[in-house]
Design a protein around this motif. Structure first.
Motif, PDB file in Angstrom:
ATOM      1  N   VAL A 121       5.399 -49.613  29.133  1.00  0.00           N
ATOM      2  CA  VAL A 121       6.075 -49.978  30.381  1.00  0.00           C
ATOM      3  C   VAL A 121       7.537 -49.598  30.257  1.00  0.00           C
ATOM      4  N   LEU A 122       8.087 -48.974  31.288  1.00  0.00           N
ATOM      5  CA  LEU A 122       9.514 -48.686  31.352  1.00  0.00           C
ATOM      6  C   LEU A 122       9.942 -48.682  32.809  1.00  0.00           C
TER       7      LEU A 122
ATOM      8  N   THR B 247      13.823 -53.119  34.476  1.00  0.00           N
ATOM      9  CA  THR B 247      13.886 -54.442  33.835  1.00  0.00           C
ATOM     10  C   THR B 247      13.255 -54.451  32.457  1.00  0.00           C
ATOM     11  N   LEU B 248      12.140 -53.757  32.284  1.00  0.00           N
ATOM     12  CA  LEU B 248      11.322 -53.912  31.080  1.00  0.00           C
ATOM     13  C   LEU B 248      11.201 -52.614  30.292  1.00  0.00           C
ATOM     14  N   LEU B 249      11.143 -52.776  28.996  1.00  0.00           N
ATOM     15  CA  LEU B 249      10.764 -51.719  28.067  1.00  0.00           C
ATOM     16  C   LEU B 249       9.754 -52.334  27.109  1.00  0.00           C
TER      17      LEU B 249
ATOM     18  N   PRO C 233      18.379 -48.067  32.046  1.00  0.00           N
ATOM     19  CA  PRO C 233      17.614 -46.843  31.766  1.00  0.00           C
ATOM     20  C   PRO C 233      18.123 -45.592  32.475  1.00  0.00           C
ATOM     21  N   GLN C 234      19.186 -45.708  33.286  1.00  0.00           N
ATOM     22  CA  GLN C 234      19.605 -44.579  34.108  1.00  0.00           C
ATOM     23  C   GLN C 234      20.024 -43.365  33.270  1.00  0.00           C
ATOM     24  N   SER C 235      20.715 -43.607  32.162  1.00  0.00           N
ATOM     25  CA  SER C 235      21.235 -42.499  31.356  1.00  0.00           C
ATOM     26  C   SER C 235      20.293 -42.074  30.237  1.00  0.00           C
ATOM     27  N   LEU C 236      19.082 -42.600  30.219  1.00  0.00           N
ATOM     28  CA  LEU C 236      18.146 -42.305  29.141  1.00  0.00           C
ATOM     29  C   LEU C 236      17.125 -41.265  29.576  1.00  0.00           C
TER      30      LEU C 236
ATOM     31  N   ILE D  10       4.754 -42.242  29.205  1.00  0.00           N
ATOM     32  CA  ILE D  10       4.154 -43.576  29.249  1.00  0.00           C
ATOM     33  C   ILE D  10       2.727 -43.492  28.716  1.00  0.00           C
ATOM     34  N   THR D  11       2.415 -44.339  27.767  1.00  0.00           N
ATOM     35  CA  THR D  11       1.104 -44.344  27.111  1.00  0.00           C
ATOM     36  C   THR D  11       0.185 -45.360  27.772  1.00  0.00           C
TER      37      THR D  11
END
Length: 377
Positions: free
Chosen positions: A64-65, A68-70, A252-255, A260-261
């Motif tokens: 999940v990414l 809010t969540l990773l 997560p904007q700059s990543l 996704i698995t």
């Protein structure tokens, strides 16, 4: 697969009687007490807040990414998953064959008993023999072996770690016999990816290591977790840690967007973990080693099939509702796991071992120089 987590949890709960019987306990306690001080813990936490890489990247698996969540896979020993499954399936196969043979001979003996002219002793003995084997193996397995099968079968398919940047919390999803589901604070975590000084084995063959000391967890014991895939070098772990740190601190904007698995147990998910952390080794291995690896490829296939069997015999982990809704508007923030979150008998055993994990106050004392006079010859 869960051997390391299960062993750590058992170590935290090791009863006092078992400790007294351990010959080297006092030495281990003294070593533990002298290995961690508050100043060192503060330095490690401060280092984990610093930027360590300009190329943040996660090798996954990520489930999940979003904003809010990773959510990532965690745990160590994923490559070895399948060994216990092979042994378990072997035991189940022997038990099944013995049960079928016992049932077959029992039916024959029952048929002979209805015919007075035919002796039933020829079928009665093997029926008794195979029944005894099936019952004995089944009893020993459920009495002593099932607990080990559950370390990679008949349990959650993966250990999970979830980072929530809205609540600034970290959630661990583990079976109850490995410590259970925990809620930890983001502030206070230390990482093996925070620099060369904190690396483990140079980052080769081990995943990223995260650690919360006993003074942070408020459970009287430390919490450690291995995140993601095994690394080929320390640079990969620094990139992995920087990816997680920036997600929690900046978003997560700059990543870079990772793959996704799926939680579905595809066959390749059972074979690829065997080669995690070995890319550099294979690339620089001698020709003789490469030939040797080609000769033992059936072993990789067998372990992979056992790994896949364990995935098929497990179920997708599911978070409690409170954690699933954490970070949503109007939803409560999950309380941090504390000593009071455990049952009374677990609390008692954690209190008994609290001195093993306590962080010593102040700084580590300087070593006194050895001033021994040489003997005159």
């Amino acid at each position: 697969m869960y051997f390391f987590e299960w062993g750590c949890w058992q170590m935290h709960l090791d009863p006092e009687d078992a400790q007294k019987n351990h010959k080297t306990l006092d030495r281990k306690i003294e070593t533990k007490r002298n290995t961690h001080y508050e100043s060192e813990d503060d330095e490690e936490q401060a280092a984990s807040c610093q930027c360590v890489s300009q190329t943040p990247h996660s090798r996954g698996p990520i489930y999940v990414l979003n904003d809010t969540l990773l959510e990532m896979r965690c745990g160590i020993g994923e490559a070895k998953r399948g060994l216990v499954s092979i042994i378990t399936l072997g035991i189940l196969l022997i038990t099944t064959k013995s049960t079928i043979a016992a049932a077959t001979f029992s039916l024959q003996a029952a048929g002979h008993s209805q015919n007075p002219d035919t002796a039933s002793w020829g079928a009665l003995f093997p029926a008794t023999f195979f029944t005894s084997i099936a019952v004995t193996i089944t009893w020993f397995y459920f009495r002593y072996g099932f607990r080990f099968s559950r370390l990679e079968m008949f349990t959650s398919r993966h250990l999970l770690i979830r980072f929530n940047r809205k609540t600034q919390q970290v959630y661990l999803h583990r079976p109850s016999y490995c410590g259970g589901i925990m809620t930890l604070p983001w502030k206070g975590v230390t990482s093996s990816g925070a620099g060369e000084r904190y690396s483990i084995a140079g980052g080769v063959g081990v995943p990223l290591f995260l650690y919360w000391s006993a003074r942070v967890t408020d459970t009287l014991h430390p919490v450690s977790v291995w995140v993601g895939k095994a690394g080929n070098n320390q640079a990969e772990l620094r990139d992995e840690w920087e990816f997680i740190r920036r997600f929690m601190d900046e978003g997560p904007q700059s990543l870079p967007r990772p793959r996704i698995t799926s939680h579905f147990p595809w066959p390749w998910q059972a074979f690829t973990p065997q080669f995690e952390g070995l890319t550099q080794y294979f690339r620089h291995a001698s020709r003789g080693i490469k030939v040797g690896l080609l000769l033992i490829w059936p072993a990789f296939v067998i372990i992979g099939l056992g790994h896949w069997a364990s995935l098929l015999l497990c179920w997708k982990p599911r978070w409690p509702k409170l954690i699933r809704q954490a970070g949503l508007p109007g939803k409560p923030v999950p309380p941090q796991t504390t000593l009071a979150s455990y049952p009374a008998h677990i609390q008692e055993r954690l209190r008994a071992n609290a001195h093993l994990w306590a962080v010593r106050p102040g700084k580590r004392p300087e070593k006194k120089p050895k001033t021994g006079a040489r003997k005159q010859t």
